[in-house]
Write an enzyme that holds these catalytic residues in place. Structure first.
Site, mmCIF file in Angstrom:
data_model
loop_
_atom_site.group_PDB
_atom_site.id
_atom_site.type_symbol
_atom_site.label_atom_id
_atom_site.label_comp_id
_atom_site.label_asym_id
_atom_site.label_seq_id
_atom_site.Cartn_x
_atom_site.Cartn_y
_atom_site.Cartn_z
ATOM 1 N N GLU A 28 1.182 -1.254 -0.091
ATOM 2 C CA GLU A 28 0.051 0.086 0.118
ATOM 3 C C GLU A 28 0.801 1.339 0.168
ATOM 4 O O GLU A 28 0.522 2.316 -0.711
ATOM 5 C CB GLU A 28 -1.040 0.065 1.208
ATOM 6 C CG GLU A 28 -2.028 -0.996 1.370
ATOM 7 C CD GLU A 28 -2.734 -1.087 2.527
ATOM 8 O OE1 GLU A 28 -2.611 0.049 3.356
ATOM 9 O OE2 GLU A 28 -3.496 -1.987 3.071
ATOM 10 N N HIS A 41 8.992 -0.922 3.987
ATOM 11 C CA HIS A 41 8.972 -1.162 5.417
ATOM 12 C C HIS A 41 8.823 -2.502 5.720
ATOM 13 O O HIS A 41 8.049 -3.255 4.900
ATOM 14 C CB HIS A 41 7.611 -0.359 5.777
ATOM 15 C CG HIS A 41 6.458 -0.656 5.090
ATOM 16 N ND1 HIS A 41 6.241 0.110 3.902
ATOM 17 C CD2 HIS A 41 5.214 -1.566 5.197
ATOM 18 C CE1 HIS A 41 5.232 -0.679 3.144
ATOM 19 N NE2 HIS A 41 4.670 -1.339 3.990
ATOM 20 N N HIS A 44 6.839 -5.180 8.523
ATOM 21 C CA HIS A 44 6.038 -5.083 9.663
ATOM 22 C C HIS A 44 6.469 -6.239 10.907
ATOM 23 O O HIS A 44 7.244 -7.298 10.207
ATOM 24 C CB HIS A 44 4.794 -5.786 9.177
ATOM 25 C CG HIS A 44 4.094 -5.122 8.035
ATOM 26 N ND1 HIS A 44 2.678 -4.406 8.450
ATOM 27 C CD2 HIS A 44 4.409 -4.737 6.825
ATOM 28 C CE1 HIS A 44 2.224 -4.087 7.263
ATOM 29 N NE2 HIS A 44 3.405 -3.939 6.166
#
Ligand code: AMP
Length: 123
Positions: free
Chosen positions: A100, A105, A107
């Site tokens: 998205e 990044h 998680h």
């Protein structure tokens, strides 16, 4: 590879233009709580450099950035108290993974039983 969009939401967070719930920061990374947590603890770790995804980061980041990022992942998980009970790390790259936000990044999810790693794809 897609060009980096410096108007993405994590770029704005890094510039201090929108707030975040920081859990850790050093010269290479920022880690903050996910705004829509999918686990009792759900933290995002992002590099401070402008990288679209793992595909970009793994090709273009310096050795210091790569090492700093991996060190930070482990550090954040330990600081969250997850190293003993366990945790999952996950990074989405591109369309099939439903990435998205086009700033790399990872998680970190934990704090409870996470269930199976994947649900069966719809095809
Ligand atoms: P991905 O699908 O891997 O790109 O994941 C993007 C993640 O960013 C999602 O888990 C979102 O909940 C999270 N997210 C989006 N905006 C924010 C924000 N402003 N602060 C914290 N997390 C965010």
């Amino acid at each position: 590879m897609a060009d980096y969009d410096d108007q993405n939401i994590f770029a704005k967070i890094l510039r201090g233009e929108i707030p975040n719930d920081t859990v850790y920061e050093d010269e290479h990374v920022l880690a903050f709580n996910d705004i829509n947590p999918q686990a009792p603890r759900h933290v995002l770790v992002i590099p401070k450099g402008a990288y679209v995804s793992l595909d970009d980061f793994s090709q273009s980041a310096s050795d210091a950035e790569l090492a700093g990022f991996m060190r930070a992942l482990g550090h954040v998980a330990r600081a969250l108290g997850l190293a003993g009970s366990g945790y999952r790390i996950l990074a989405n790259h591109g369309r099939d993974a439903n990435q998205e936000v086009p700033h790399f990044h990872v998680h970190i999810a934990g704090g409870g039983q996470l269930g199976p790693m994947f649900s069966r794809p719809r095809g």
